[in-house]
Design an enzyme around this catalytic site. Structure first.
Site, PDB file in Angstrom:
ATOM      1  N   ASN A 208       0.844  -1.202   0.000  1.00 54.90           N
ATOM      2  CA  ASN A 208       0.000   0.000   0.000  1.00 54.90           C
ATOM      3  C   ASN A 208       0.879   1.251   0.000  1.00 54.90           C
ATOM      4  O   ASN A 208       2.111   1.150   0.000  1.00 54.90           O
ATOM      5  CB  ASN A 208      -0.949  -0.015   1.199  1.00 54.90           C
ATOM      6  N   ASP A 277      -4.638  -6.139   5.076  1.00 55.72           N
ATOM      7  CA  ASP A 277      -5.722  -6.933   5.666  1.00 55.72           C
ATOM      8  C   ASP A 277      -5.828  -8.304   4.992  1.00 55.72           C
ATOM      9  O   ASP A 277      -6.433  -9.222   5.532  1.00 55.72           O
ATOM     10  CB  ASP A 277      -7.061  -6.188   5.500  1.00 55.72           C
ATOM     11  N   LYS A 287       8.987 -17.221 -10.557  1.00 59.98           N
ATOM     12  CA  LYS A 287       8.122 -16.228 -11.205  1.00 59.98           C
ATOM     13  C   LYS A 287       6.987 -16.960 -11.919  1.00 59.98           C
ATOM     14  O   LYS A 287       7.257 -17.844 -12.751  1.00 59.98           O
ATOM     15  CB  LYS A 287       8.976 -15.434 -12.210  1.00 59.98           C
ATOM     16  N   PHE A 321      -4.275   3.753  14.886  1.00 63.38           N
ATOM     17  CA  PHE A 321      -4.574   4.761  13.878  1.00 63.38           C
ATOM     18  C   PHE A 321      -5.790   4.291  13.090  1.00 63.38           C
ATOM     19  O   PHE A 321      -6.006   3.091  12.943  1.00 63.38           O
ATOM     20  CB  PHE A 321      -3.387   4.932  12.916  1.00 63.38           C
ATOM     21  N   LYS A 335     -13.441   1.090  15.691  1.00 66.78           N
ATOM     22  CA  LYS A 335     -12.132   0.417  15.826  1.00 66.78           C
ATOM     23  C   LYS A 335     -11.617   0.514  17.258  1.00 66.78           C
ATOM     24  O   LYS A 335     -11.048  -0.443  17.792  1.00 66.78           O
ATOM     25  CB  LYS A 335     -11.114   1.033  14.857  1.00 66.78           C
ATOM     26  N   LYS A 339     -11.108  -3.036  19.113  1.00 69.94           N
ATOM     27  CA  LYS A 339      -9.712  -3.453  19.339  1.00 69.94           C
ATOM     28  C   LYS A 339      -9.241  -3.171  20.764  1.00 69.94           C
ATOM     29  O   LYS A 339      -8.062  -3.312  21.058  1.00 69.94           O
ATOM     30  CB  LYS A 339      -8.812  -2.768  18.301  1.00 69.94           C
TER      31      LYS A 339
HETATM   32  N1  CTP Z   1      -4.105  -2.954  12.033  1.00 66.85           N
HETATM   33  C1  CTP Z   1      -3.415  -4.043  12.510  1.00 66.85           C
HETATM   34  N2  CTP Z   1      -3.472  -5.216  11.838  1.00 66.85           N
HETATM   35  C2  CTP Z   1      -4.196  -5.343  10.720  1.00 66.85           C
HETATM   36  C3  CTP Z   1      -4.905  -4.228  10.227  1.00 66.85           C
HETATM   37  C4  CTP Z   1      -4.836  -3.030  10.907  1.00 66.85           C
HETATM   38  O1  CTP Z   1      -2.745  -3.928  13.537  1.00 66.85           O
HETATM   39  N3  CTP Z   1      -4.224  -6.503  10.078  1.00 66.85           N
HETATM   40  C5  CTP Z   1      -4.038  -1.696  12.805  1.00 66.85           C
HETATM   41  C6  CTP Z   1      -3.343  -0.530  12.094  1.00 66.85           C
HETATM   42  O2  CTP Z   1      -1.968  -0.507  12.400  1.00 66.85           O
HETATM   43  C7  CTP Z   1      -4.077   0.680  12.674  1.00 66.85           C
HETATM   44  C8  CTP Z   1      -5.453   0.153  13.003  1.00 66.85           C
HETATM   45  O3  CTP Z   1      -5.340  -1.265  13.053  1.00 66.85           O
HETATM   46  O4  CTP Z   1      -3.500   1.119  13.875  1.00 66.85           O
HETATM   47  C9  CTP Z   1      -6.531   0.519  12.023  1.00 66.85           C
HETATM   48  O5  CTP Z   1      -6.130   0.195  10.720  1.00 66.85           O
HETATM   49  P1  CTP Z   1      -7.066   0.493   9.455  1.00 66.85           P
HETATM   50  O6  CTP Z   1      -6.397   0.001   8.213  1.00 66.85           O
HETATM   51  O7  CTP Z   1      -7.530   1.917   9.518  1.00 66.85           O
HETATM   52  O8  CTP Z   1      -8.340  -0.343   9.796  1.00 66.85           O
HETATM   53  P2  CTP Z   1      -8.709  -1.859   9.698  1.00 66.85           P
HETATM   54  O9  CTP Z   1      -8.774  -2.409  11.083  1.00 66.85           O
HETATM   55  O10 CTP Z   1      -7.848  -2.577   8.730  1.00 66.85           O
HETATM   56  O11 CTP Z   1     -10.204  -1.759   9.204  1.00 66.85           O
HETATM   57  P3  CTP Z   1     -10.811  -1.379   7.734  1.00 66.85           P
HETATM   58  O12 CTP Z   1      -9.940  -2.049   6.724  1.00 66.85           O
HETATM   59  O13 CTP Z   1     -12.176  -1.908   7.788  1.00 66.85           O
HETATM   60  O14 CTP Z   1     -10.807   0.127   7.658  1.00 66.85           O
END
Ligand code: CTP
Length: 396
Positions: A208, A277, A287, A321, A335, A339
């Protein structure tokens, strides 16, 4: 915090002086009151006018010059200084300072000063490793002086080795560190930063747009404020901040494992990483050759923050975050609750002027007790301090 501080730079005779010009310039531009003291040999490399122009202060070169603005010059400048940096520090000034010799302005001022003093040695490797220099450096350390490690590489004499003056940005970081209040002393802070990289094969991957700047700014600010910092970082290309212990990881799985290990004795955890995610269900070595259309099956990764929230003990502060493109408040609070966080810093990623890849950020923090604070757009280093201030408040 550099702004408003009285910083005295003692410059001795070495070719690396040119780096001090940009250091002085950056310090003054960022609001420091910089005073440069030059030895006689230093003036053979650069004239005082250069430093006077950059610092907007008169450069001190002579102990007995009655035109200088300080009453008893070496004493008044020593009293004024919040910090003194001797850079480049030759073997000669190191030897003099270690033995209390005061035969010119700089060495006399060093003896009179009560503030923190750092030396940044710059010389030929053999001179640096000479028993006398090593002994003198040890003496200075025992006296409570800070010795900045020299860098290695090509030296002015053509030799390769230790003895190079670090880059101005590194010296700047040291000064910042020396001047900051240590309100996180004795605390362990775990920070995550950057993207994760999920491999498809040895050539392709999913990732990303996170650059890691926000997480690195938090790690740096926490270390500068005296914390013992572990930074678990995805691939970013950023330099590890001073006094930070960095653990490099690639995938969400690696980050999960590193965080679980470091979490146990952390007092504050701030999860700024943009964790994938989803990850490819299978990773193929080599490859993948093209054929017809292809389906890539993705599976969920562990939610690291959620796992930490489940393990959290009393007294540990967990901050996440939330990167949101819509419904910021609702999603961030969701969140925070799901969490088991103490606070969440939410930012609107649909804005182009802040967040991903930029130097600035604008966050709203939501807290477990239902309160919230919206902060103005600011440089990521200032946002880092805001988040740490809130973490300290929550700890109390
Ligand atoms: N985070 C994490 N592990 C994951 C995904 C996210 O620890 N697999 C943590 C990120 O580091 C951040 C927080 O969760 O502190 C929120 O991340 P974000 O990408 O905004 O949200 P998600 O929980 O992934 O939810 P969504 O994709 O539905 O927005």
């Amino acid at each position: 915090m550099i702004k408003g501080k009285h910083i005295v730079i003692g410059v001795t005779g070495g070719i690396a002086i040119y780096k001090i010009c940009s250091l002085v310039s950056r310090l003054s531009q960022n609001g420091a009151d910089v005073h440069v003291v030059m030895t006689e040999n230093a003036q053979k490399f650069v004239t005082p006018i250069t430093f006077e122009t950059l610092s907007k202060n008169r450069v001190v070169t002579d102990t007995f010059n009655r035109e200088d603005p300080y009453e008893v010059d070496h004493i008044s400048l020593a009293k004024l200084a919040d910090v003194i940096l001797v850079a480049p520090a030759t073997a000669n000034i190191i030897a003099k300072a270690a033995n209390g010799i005061a035969d010119d302005f700089l060495s006399t001022m060093l003896l009179a000063a009560k503030c923190r003093i750092a030396f940044s040695p710059a010389m030929n490797t053999n001179m640096l490793n000479a028993p006398a220099t090593k002994r003198n450096i040890e003496t200075l350390k025992k006296d409570g002086r800070i010795l900045i490690d020299s860098a290695s590489g090509m030296l002015a004499c053509g030799d390769e080795g230790d003895g190079r003056l670090p880059e101005p940005s590194v010296l700047y970081e040291h000064l910042d560190y020396m001047l900051e209040d240590k309100d996180l002393e004795g605390k362990k802070v775990l920070v995550t930063a950057g993207p994760t990289v999920e491999k498809i094969d040895d050539v392709r991957y999913l990732t990303n747009r996170s650059t890691g700047k926000m997480g690195y700014a938090i790690a740096k600010a926490a270390a500068t404020r005296g914390a013992e910092v572990t930074l678990v970082s995805g691939p970013t290309g950023l330099d590890c901040p001073l006094y930070v212990n960095r653990i490099d990881v690639t995938s969400a799985r690696d980050m999960y494992e590193a965080c679980m290990k470091a979490f146990e004795d952390a007092d504050i955890v701030i999860k700024a990483a943009a964790v994938a995610d989803y990850t490819p269900e299978e990773y193929r070595e080599g490859k993948i050759k093209k054929a017809g259309d292809m389906d890539l099956h993705l599976v969920r990764t562990n939610d690291i923050l959620k796992a930490l929230g489940e393990k959290k003990k009393d007294g540990q502060i967990l901050i996440g975050f939330a990167a949101e493109a819509a419904d910021l408040e609702e999603n961030a609070i969701g969140k925070l609750e799901r969490k088991n966080l103490d606070a969440i810093a939410a930012n609107d990623i649909s804005r182009k002027d802040v967040g991903f890849g930029t130097e600035q950020n604008q966050i709203t923090m939501f807290f477990r007790d239902g309160s919230r604070k919206a902060f103005d757009k600011a440089h990521k280093s200032d946002v880092a301090d805001i988040i740490l201030d809130e973490a300290i408040r929550l700890m109390k």
